[in-house]
Each structure stands twice: as structure tokens, then as C-alpha cells.
Design a protein around this motif. Structure first.
Motif, PDB file in Angstrom:
ATOM      1  N   LEU A 199       0.744  -1.209   0.403  1.00  0.00           N
ATOM      2  CA  LEU A 199      -0.298  -0.156  -0.267  1.00  0.00           C
ATOM      3  C   LEU A 199       1.164   1.296   0.545  1.00  0.00           C
ATOM      4  O   LEU A 199       0.460   2.487  -0.269  1.00  0.00           O
ATOM      5  CB  LEU A 199      -0.756  -0.371   1.657  1.00  0.00           C
ATOM      6  N   ALA A 200       2.377   1.419   0.490  1.00  0.00           N
ATOM      7  CA  ALA A 200       2.467   2.304   1.330  1.00  0.00           C
ATOM      8  C   ALA A 200       4.038   1.715   1.431  1.00  0.00           C
ATOM      9  O   ALA A 200       4.683   1.020   1.689  1.00  0.00           O
ATOM     10  CB  ALA A 200       1.908   3.964   2.026  1.00  0.00           C
ATOM     11  N   CYS A 201       5.153   3.299   0.982  1.00  0.00           N
ATOM     12  CA  CYS A 201       6.657   2.549   1.363  1.00  0.00           C
ATOM     13  C   CYS A 201       7.371   4.109   1.819  1.00  0.00           C
ATOM     14  O   CYS A 201       6.941   5.680   1.045  1.00  0.00           O
ATOM     15  CB  CYS A 201       7.439   1.884  -0.331  1.00  0.00           C
ATOM     16  N   VAL A 202       7.995   3.919   2.608  1.00  0.00           N
ATOM     17  CA  VAL A 202       9.072   4.863   3.097  1.00  0.00           C
ATOM     18  C   VAL A 202      10.519   4.386   3.217  1.00  0.00           C
ATOM     19  O   VAL A 202      10.782   3.507   4.150  1.00  0.00           O
ATOM     20  CB  VAL A 202       8.568   5.451   4.419  1.00  0.00           C
ATOM     21  N   ASN A 203      11.128   5.307   2.643  1.00  0.00           N
ATOM     22  CA  ASN A 203      12.643   5.334   2.448  1.00  0.00           C
ATOM     23  C   ASN A 203      13.391   5.686   4.135  1.00  0.00           C
ATOM     24  O   ASN A 203      13.369   6.768   4.632  1.00  0.00           O
ATOM     25  CB  ASN A 203      13.289   6.317   0.976  1.00  0.00           C
ATOM     26  N   VAL A 204      13.882   4.177   4.450  1.00  0.00           N
ATOM     27  CA  VAL A 204      14.628   4.311   5.782  1.00  0.00           C
ATOM     28  C   VAL A 204      16.307   4.006   5.556  1.00  0.00           C
ATOM     29  O   VAL A 204      16.476   2.492   5.211  1.00  0.00           O
ATOM     30  CB  VAL A 204      14.119   3.669   7.067  1.00  0.00           C
ATOM     31  N   PRO A 205      17.439   4.446   5.547  1.00  0.00           N
ATOM     32  CA  PRO A 205      18.627   4.245   5.121  1.00  0.00           C
ATOM     33  C   PRO A 205      19.016   3.600   5.988  1.00  0.00           C
ATOM     34  O   PRO A 205      20.022   3.938   7.085  1.00  0.00           O
ATOM     35  CB  PRO A 205      19.385   5.745   5.174  1.00  0.00           C
ATOM     36  N   PHE A 206      18.669   2.716   6.498  1.00  0.00           N
ATOM     37  CA  PHE A 206      19.272   1.554   7.907  1.00  0.00           C
ATOM     38  C   PHE A 206      20.479   1.653   7.995  1.00  0.00           C
ATOM     39  O   PHE A 206      21.392   1.318   7.047  1.00  0.00           O
ATOM     40  CB  PHE A 206      18.539   0.378   8.256  1.00  0.00           C
ATOM     41  N   LYS A 207      20.752   1.576   8.834  1.00  0.00           N
ATOM     42  CA  LYS A 207      22.550   0.962   9.733  1.00  0.00           C
ATOM     43  C   LYS A 207      22.879  -0.202   9.091  1.00  0.00           C
ATOM     44  O   LYS A 207      22.287  -0.662  10.262  1.00  0.00           O
ATOM     45  CB  LYS A 207      23.001   2.102  10.507  1.00  0.00           C
TER      46      LYS A 207
END
Length: 207
Positions: A199-207
Motif C-alpha cells: 500500500l505504501a513505502c517509506v525510505n529508511v537508510p538503515f545502518k
């Protein structure tokens, strides 16, 4: 002769002083080491926070978060993802949502690629131990210990919060987004890890 005795006396005093200094120095080192350990224990846990709103999917090249279904994840709905690297070597991930559909379950997982204009652009779920067979629906690999599951149920205001804690950390560059799905995550053989449409997506630059 007197001068010679005085020299010996001085040498003894110097030696004694050096011994005391050595002991004091040792204690100082030990004390400093203890202080360093105490300081190290108080070093803040590394955190990463992404806080944004969902935008239309066709803005995925510039928007930090997008919705593919504005009826279920409205444009301007709010999202926050927080990652904390735990001192024990594990990882804590928290998802917060606001202004979504009230009293509804959403599946949610960490995915391997950034969000795109198409739901599939975010790639598969991130797995600590990757399933050699993709898409992964084997509960041996598709489970909340080997992946990060963040399923939520919104309240009457359309808000929700979930937390996942795993005993490992992401590989560098291996995890890049959180995807919301239309249903709760399945756990049974042949369907493990699935949660319906993206349904949706959020960018997260996980460490």
C-alpha cells in the motif's frame, strides 16, 4: 666520604619516590581505565529517525515516502521510523503512523530496496539469513526473528505504533525501506511473510 653517603641517601630517596610514583601511576591508570569504561557505558545508543508524510507514488524519485493506495494510506498521512542499534548487538525498529484509516490492520516489514513508483520496486523483505528460494514463503526464513515485522492496528484516530527487536544488525546497504501492506502478516507454510498488496513505502537508510 660524607658526600658519598649523601649521594647514596639521595639515590635511596629517589628510588623510593620512583616506586611510590609507579604505584600511584598504576592506580591512576586503573582509575582512568575505570572512568573510561563508565563513560563508554554511557555513550548514547546510535539512533536513526525518519519522520515524513506520504506523497503520491509518481513523486517517488524525490519524495521520502509514497502511497500506492490513497484510500487506505492517504496522501499526507504521517509516518515515523526509528532505528536503534542496541549495545548487545541487536536492533530495535519502531514504526509510528498517523492519519490513516481507523481501526484497521496493516502488515509492515523492512525491505531491501528504496521505494519507487511501483510497489515492487522496494524488493523483498530483508532477511538476516537469506532464503535461497525467492520469493521467500518458508517459515524457516520468513519469520519475525529472521526478518523485521512491524504489523500495526490503527485506533479510532487512525494512529498506530509497533516495535520489533531482533538480535542482529542489518548488513551495510542491505535494508532501505519499510513497506505497508493491506493485511496482517501470514505465518503458515507456503504463505509465511506475505501480507497482501503493498500500500505504501517509506525510505529508511538503515545502518
Amino acid at each position: 666520604m660524607a658526600r658519598h653517603k649523601l649521594t647514596l641517601k639521595h639515590k635511596r630517596l629517589i628510588a623510593a619516590g620512583a616506586a611510590v610514583a609507579a604505584v600511584a601511576g598504576g592506580l591512576g591508570v586503573a582509575a582512568n581505565a575505570g572512568a573510561s569504561e563508565t563513560v563508554a557505558e554511557k555513550v548514547p545508543v546510535p539512533k536513526l529517525v525518519v519522520k515524513t508524510v506520504f506523497a503520491p507514488a509518481d513523486t517517488a524519485d524525490v519524495a521520502p515516502a509514497v502511497t500506492y493506495n490513497a484510500d487506505l494510506v492517504p496522501v499526507a498521512g504521517r509516518v515515523q521510523v526509528k532505528e536503534e542499534l542496541r549495545r548487545d548487538g541487536g536492533t530495535r525498529v519502531e514504526l509510528r503512523l498517523r492519519d490513516l484509516v481507523a481501526n484497521r490492520v496493516y502488515g509492515a516489514h523492512v525491505h531491501t530496496k528504496p521505494c519507487g513508483k511501483l510497489p515492487a520496486d522496494a524488493g523483498p523483505h530483508y532477511q538476516d539469513e537469506a532464503d535461497p528460494k525467492q520469493p521467500s514463503v518458508d517459515p524457516e526464513y520468513a519469520n519475525p526473528e529472521n526478518e523485521v515485522w512491524l504489523d500495526v492496528r490503527t485506533n479510532e484516530d487512525g494512529s498506530a505504533r509497533s516495535v520489533a527487536v531482533v538480535d542482529w544488525r542489518f548488513r551495510e546497504g542491505g535494508a532501505r525501506s519499510v513497506v505497508l501492506h493491506e493485511a496482517a502478516t501470514s505465518t503458515h507454510e507456503g504463505h509465511a511473510g506475505t501480507a497482501g498488496a503493498r500500500l505504501a513505502c517509506v525510505n529508511v537508510p538503515f545502518k
